[in-house]
Write a protein that holds these residues in place. Structure first.
Motif, mmCIF file in Angstrom:
data_model
loop_
_atom_site.group_PDB
_atom_site.id
_atom_site.type_symbol
_atom_site.label_atom_id
_atom_site.label_comp_id
_atom_site.label_asym_id
_atom_site.label_seq_id
_atom_site.Cartn_x
_atom_site.Cartn_y
_atom_site.Cartn_z
ATOM 1 N N ALA A 284 -3.703 15.550 -8.765
ATOM 2 C CA ALA A 284 -4.432 15.910 -9.846
ATOM 3 C C ALA A 284 -3.343 15.799 -11.046
ATOM 4 N N LEU A 285 -3.899 15.609 -12.244
ATOM 5 C CA LEU A 285 -3.144 15.906 -13.426
ATOM 6 C C LEU A 285 -3.410 17.216 -14.389
ATOM 7 N N PRO A 286 -2.917 17.886 -15.118
ATOM 8 C CA PRO A 286 -3.234 18.775 -15.831
ATOM 9 C C PRO A 286 -4.519 18.937 -16.460
ATOM 10 N N ASN A 287 -4.979 17.754 -17.067
ATOM 11 C CA ASN A 287 -5.954 17.560 -17.784
ATOM 12 C C ASN A 287 -7.090 17.141 -17.037
ATOM 13 N N GLY A 288 -7.141 17.336 -15.538
ATOM 14 C CA GLY A 288 -8.132 16.980 -14.862
ATOM 15 C C GLY A 288 -8.234 15.647 -14.441
ATOM 16 N N TRP A 289 -7.378 14.747 -14.866
ATOM 17 C CA TRP A 289 -7.656 13.327 -14.292
ATOM 18 C C TRP A 289 -6.949 13.021 -12.801
ATOM 19 N N SER A 290 -6.890 12.061 -12.447
ATOM 20 C CA SER A 290 -6.316 11.839 -11.062
ATOM 21 C C SER A 290 -5.418 10.769 -11.065
ATOM 22 N N PHE A 291 -4.521 10.820 -9.925
ATOM 23 C CA PHE A 291 -3.756 9.208 -9.646
ATOM 24 C C PHE A 291 -3.221 9.624 -8.259
ATOM 25 N N GLY A 292 -2.730 8.378 -7.620
ATOM 26 C CA GLY A 292 -2.134 8.321 -6.362
ATOM 27 C C GLY A 292 -1.046 7.323 -6.260
ATOM 28 N N LEU A 293 -0.469 7.480 -4.962
ATOM 29 C CA LEU A 293 1.012 6.898 -4.626
ATOM 30 C C LEU A 293 1.082 6.805 -3.333
ATOM 31 N N PRO A 294 1.841 6.114 -2.700
ATOM 32 C CA PRO A 294 2.220 6.272 -1.113
ATOM 33 C C PRO A 294 3.610 6.938 -1.199
ATOM 34 N N ASN A 295 3.710 7.594 -0.141
ATOM 35 C CA ASN A 295 4.926 8.531 -0.083
ATOM 36 C C ASN A 295 5.483 8.270 1.613
ATOM 37 N N GLU A 296 5.026 7.399 2.314
ATOM 38 C CA GLU A 296 5.512 7.186 3.662
ATOM 39 C C GLU A 296 5.853 5.871 4.028
ATOM 40 N N GLU A 297 6.421 5.666 5.285
ATOM 41 C CA GLU A 297 6.532 4.443 5.908
ATOM 42 C C GLU A 297 6.124 4.209 7.153
ATOM 43 N N PHE A 298 5.649 3.197 7.644
ATOM 44 C CA PHE A 298 5.310 3.007 9.127
ATOM 45 C C PHE A 298 6.249 2.048 9.838
ATOM 46 N N LEU A 299 6.903 2.598 10.690
ATOM 47 C CA LEU A 299 7.907 2.028 11.141
ATOM 48 C C LEU A 299 7.706 1.189 12.611
ATOM 49 N N SER A 300 8.450 0.121 12.849
ATOM 50 C CA SER A 300 8.181 -0.602 14.048
ATOM 51 C C SER A 300 8.343 -0.017 15.053
ATOM 52 N N ALA A 301 7.710 -0.143 16.162
ATOM 53 C CA ALA A 301 7.887 0.677 17.552
ATOM 54 C C ALA A 301 8.976 -0.143 18.277
ATOM 55 N N ALA A 302 9.287 -1.195 17.915
ATOM 56 C CA ALA A 302 10.476 -1.764 18.523
ATOM 57 C C ALA A 302 11.773 -1.345 18.238
ATOM 58 N N ASP A 303 11.974 -1.342 16.690
ATOM 59 C CA ASP A 303 13.414 -1.020 16.361
ATOM 60 C C ASP A 303 13.449 0.153 15.414
ATOM 61 N N GLY A 304 12.171 0.631 15.049
ATOM 62 C CA GLY A 304 12.224 1.825 14.288
ATOM 63 C C GLY A 304 12.665 1.512 12.642
ATOM 64 N N ARG A 305 12.206 0.136 12.417
ATOM 65 C CA ARG A 305 12.730 0.045 10.975
ATOM 66 C C ARG A 305 11.169 -0.533 10.398
ATOM 67 N N THR A 306 11.317 -0.658 8.975
ATOM 68 C CA THR A 306 10.398 -1.450 8.069
ATOM 69 C C THR A 306 10.703 -2.379 7.681
ATOM 70 N N THR A 307 9.731 -3.594 7.577
ATOM 71 C CA THR A 307 10.135 -4.645 6.583
ATOM 72 C C THR A 307 8.637 -5.157 5.967
ATOM 73 N N TYR A 308 7.795 -4.365 6.321
ATOM 74 C CA TYR A 308 6.365 -4.887 5.903
ATOM 75 C C TYR A 308 5.962 -4.295 4.522
ATOM 76 N N ASP A 309 6.415 -3.172 4.233
ATOM 77 C CA ASP A 309 5.820 -2.503 2.916
ATOM 78 C C ASP A 309 6.391 -3.566 1.795
ATOM 79 N N GLY A 310 5.263 -3.997 0.946
ATOM 80 C CA GLY A 310 5.347 -4.966 -0.112
ATOM 81 C C GLY A 310 5.051 -6.328 0.364
ATOM 82 N N ALA A 311 5.706 -6.851 1.328
ATOM 83 C CA ALA A 311 5.681 -8.288 1.928
ATOM 84 C C ALA A 311 4.193 -8.366 2.537
#
Length: 476
Positions: free
Chosen positions: A414-441
């Motif tokens: 929420a914003l102070p004036n009652g508006w709302s917004f959102g964003l990502p804050n996490e990464e989902f990592l490969s079970a094979a190597d613990g890395r991520t190359t998928y965000d964005g692409a």
């Protein structure tokens, strides 16, 4: 669902001043001397920029959204009738908190995979105890900018200097800035991220007159006319097979004449009017029970192969996506790992990666060949389901185009004036190597085919579905 890829608690308006002051006093007292084994007190999440309070002998949980410059009441105000069990809030899915040591606990949202670690703190932050948080235009700008600065993990990958963005746009915000101008400024700030989990809504409640949501540059959001043409193209490639539907049409299945099955899931949310994870889960299970029968999963009439169509899956609950994966395996395995940004000053600092498992369904499961259809409108939980199936044995084959590249749970604020917004804050990592190359692409297909180009639609053709059926029936 395309503009709201994943269900999160809706952004809340500010609580009344008297209520906030009473709560602050209560939780300060509770935090000072919590009873042995009691969850009462104030807790801060590891990452997520959130503080939660538990009061009334462990029966009430509230959330606060915090940054270095702000604290606003959050969307969670849930209760339970006893000091154990899940917290419930009307119209929302349940929240559970379990102790994990003398000053630690774990918080879990029913519809999300993984958990959030809680650490006990002595009192609510000072900003949470203010009688009247600032609501002017600059306060709105600062909360918006700061929340991204402290939580967004992908500035470097997107090539965006967020401090330069503040320096460019903040001088444009004054007391005379109109709501339309302010919303346009906030939208312009995040548009270059081209991120499907970013949005800003310049209205309250059902007012979507000012609304911006990001998406990858190569993505066109289809309107109703285009979706009708797409549905017709799919139907033309099912050889007259009848589609059976569940979950308000979001789940559909057909037995095809060649002995394969076609399962289409266009979202992992809003299957019922109740709009809770529990109700959605029950409806999805009902559908999957009717699809994955003993006859289709084993014996002489078992499916020769299964086409899982996620090309227009706008997301929802990752946990519901795992329920599909659980029907397609006879052995447990790790789907992926998940972590969240947790240092306001360091975009490269994250919580400990948490493995997320696929556990076989206790009933009929299909373990034969599976082809997964993907495209740029495979978003969020549609993508994490695709990722979860990458660890399946025998392996699936992905056909179509790259997925959208938006995996994280969306952090709705929420914003102070009652508006709302959102964003990502996490990464989902490969079970094979613990890395991520998928965000964005996004996740790339094994076999690249067009996904509903104008040429395809004009001919009523569906190259991805046609290729999937050819490979499944040929045993490839």
């Amino acid at each position: 669902m395309i503009n709201r890829p994943r269900r999160q608690r809706a952004a809340a308006l500010l609580l009344a001043t008297a209520t906030a002051l009473t709560t602050a006093a209560t939780v300060r007292s509770a935090a000072a001397a919590p009873r042995a084994g009691s969850l009462d007190g104030v807790w801060r999440t590891d990452g997520y920029g959130t503080v939660v309070t538990i009061e009334d002998g462990g029966r009430r949980l509230r959330s606060y959204e915090t940054t270095a410059v702000s604290c606003l009441p959050g969307a969670v105000d849930a209760t339970r009738s006893a000091a154990q069990g899940p917290f419930r809030q009307e119209g929302e899915s349940t929240v559970s908190v379990t102790p994990d040591g003398p000053r630690r606990a774990r918080l879990r949202y029913a519809e999300s995979v993984g958990h959030r670690e809680l650490r006990r703190i002595d009192a609510l932050p000072a900003a949470c105890r203010e009688k009247e948080p600032p609501k002017d235009n600059l306060a709105v700008f600062d909360v918006f900018w700061r929340t991204y600065a402290e939580n967004y993990p992908f500035f470097a990958a997107k090539g965006v200097d967020w401090r330069a963005v503040r320096d460019r746009y903040r001088p444009r915000v004054t007391d005379g800035t109109t709501p339309d101008e302010l919303h346009r400024i906030l939208a312009e700030m995040i548009e270059p991220l081209h991120d499907g989990h970013t949005f800003v809504k310049g209205g309250v409640g059902d007012d979507y007159s000012r609304y911006f949501a990001g998406h990858r540059e190569d993505t066109t959001i289809p309107d109703g006319t285009l979706m009708k043409r797409i549905d017709e193209a799919i139907a033309a490639n099912l050889d007259g097979a009848e589609l059976h539907r569940w979950g308000k049409g979001r789940i559909a299945y057909a037995d095809l004449p060649d002995g394969t099955g076609y399962l289409r899931v266009t979202g992992f949310v809003n299957y019922t009017d109740e709009k809770t994870y529990e109700a959605d889960g029950a409806e999805l299970d009902r559908a999957l029970d009717e699809v994955f029968t003993k006859a289709r999963t084993a014996g002489p009439k078992a499916l020769r192969g299964l086409v899982l169509d996620l090309r227009f899956n706008g997301g929802g609950s990752d946990r519901l996506g795992l329920r599909v994966a659980e029907r397609l395996t006879s052995r447990p395995y790790t789907a992926y790992l998940k972590h969240a940004r947790n240092d306001p000053e360091d975009p490269a600092a994250f919580t400990r990666p948490e493995p997320v498992r696929v556990e076989p369904h206790r009933g009929p499961a299909y373990t034969g060949p599976v082809a997964v259809l993907t495209g740029r409108l495979t978003i969020s939980a549609g993508e994490t389901t695709t990722q979860a199936l990458m660890g399946r044995t025998p392996r699936t084959v992905r056909i179509g185009e790259n997925t959208q590249g938006s995996f994280s749970d969306r952090l709705d604020r929420a914003l102070p004036n009652g508006w709302s917004f959102g964003l990502p804050n996490e990464e989902f990592l490969s079970a094979a190597d613990g890395r991520t190359t998928y965000d964005g692409a996004g996740i790339a297909p094994d076999v690249r085919t067009p996904v509903f180009t104008e040429e395809n639609l004009a001919k009523g053709d569906d190259p991805a579905l046609r290729e999937a059926r050819k490979r499944l029936t040929a045993g490839r």
